[in-house]
Design a protein around this motif. Structure first.
Motif, PDB file in Angstrom:
ATOM      1  N   HIS A   1      35.200  35.822  42.044  1.00 29.08           N
ATOM      2  CA  HIS A   1      35.974  36.021  40.815  1.00 29.08           C
ATOM      3  C   HIS A   1      35.404  37.182  40.001  1.00 29.08           C
ATOM      4  O   HIS A   1      36.134  38.078  39.577  1.00 29.08           O
ATOM      5  CB  HIS A   1      35.991  34.734  39.989  1.00 29.08           C
ATOM      6  CG  HIS A   1      36.524  34.922  38.612  1.00 29.08           C
ATOM      7  ND1 HIS A   1      37.850  35.176  38.365  1.00 29.08           N
ATOM      8  CD2 HIS A   1      35.908  34.908  37.406  1.00 29.08           C
ATOM      9  CE1 HIS A   1      38.033  35.317  37.056  1.00 29.08           C
ATOM     10  NE2 HIS A   1      36.866  35.157  36.460  1.00 29.08           N
TER      11      HIS A   1
ATOM     12  N   GLN B   1      37.008  41.394  38.961  1.00 24.22           N
ATOM     13  CA  GLN B   1      37.313  41.874  37.618  1.00 24.22           C
ATOM     14  C   GLN B   1      36.971  43.354  37.501  1.00 24.22           C
ATOM     15  O   GLN B   1      36.007  43.829  38.095  1.00 24.22           O
ATOM     16  CB  GLN B   1      36.528  41.077  36.568  1.00 24.22           C
ATOM     17  CG  GLN B   1      36.905  39.623  36.506  1.00 24.22           C
ATOM     18  CD  GLN B   1      36.066  38.871  35.491  1.00 24.22           C
ATOM     19  OE1 GLN B   1      34.899  39.161  35.297  1.00 24.22           O
ATOM     20  NE2 GLN B   1      36.682  37.908  34.838  1.00 24.22           N
TER      21      GLN B   1
ATOM     22  N   ILE C   1      37.141  28.862  36.808  1.00 24.07           N
ATOM     23  CA  ILE C   1      37.711  30.185  37.029  1.00 24.07           C
ATOM     24  C   ILE C   1      39.119  30.164  36.448  1.00 24.07           C
ATOM     25  O   ILE C   1      39.929  29.320  36.812  1.00 24.07           O
ATOM     26  CB  ILE C   1      37.752  30.531  38.528  1.00 24.07           C
ATOM     27  CG1 ILE C   1      36.325  30.558  39.082  1.00 24.07           C
ATOM     28  CG2 ILE C   1      38.465  31.859  38.760  1.00 24.07           C
ATOM     29  CD1 ILE C   1      36.256  30.726  40.572  1.00 24.07           C
TER      30      ILE C   1
END
Length: 90
Positions: free
Chosen positions: A56, A60, A82
């Protein structure tokens, strides 16, 4: 004195991305001591959750900076949820 690291801990150590942790994971020995406080079932969950969070954070464009691994374990950062795609759109 040679320190023996468990296979479980080594898996966690290698998946914890130091590029997201200011280039430093911190002390391997200190992180292992924090990891050993958890049961084997909890250790397995920590590894699974940390792996998902690493994916995750890497996805980004401006990922959060992560603390040393021992802090990650002691303060239970691995227990984060998440955000779903829908939550990101809000």
């Amino acid at each position: 004195m040679t320190v023996k690291y468990t296979e479980r801990f080594n898996r966690l150590w290698h998946l914890y991305d130091n590029t997201l942790a200011h280039g430093k994971k911190g002390s391997k020995f200190t992180a292992m001591k924090a990891f050993e406080k958890y049961s084997e079932d909890e250790q397995d969950r920590i590894i699974t959750d940390t792996q998902a969070l690493m994916r995750h954070f890497k996805s980004q464009t401006q990922p959060d900076r992560l603390p040393h691994l021992s802090t990650w374990l002691n303060q239970q950062y691995f227990d984060q949820e998440i955000p779903s795609f829908a939550e990101k759109q809000v």
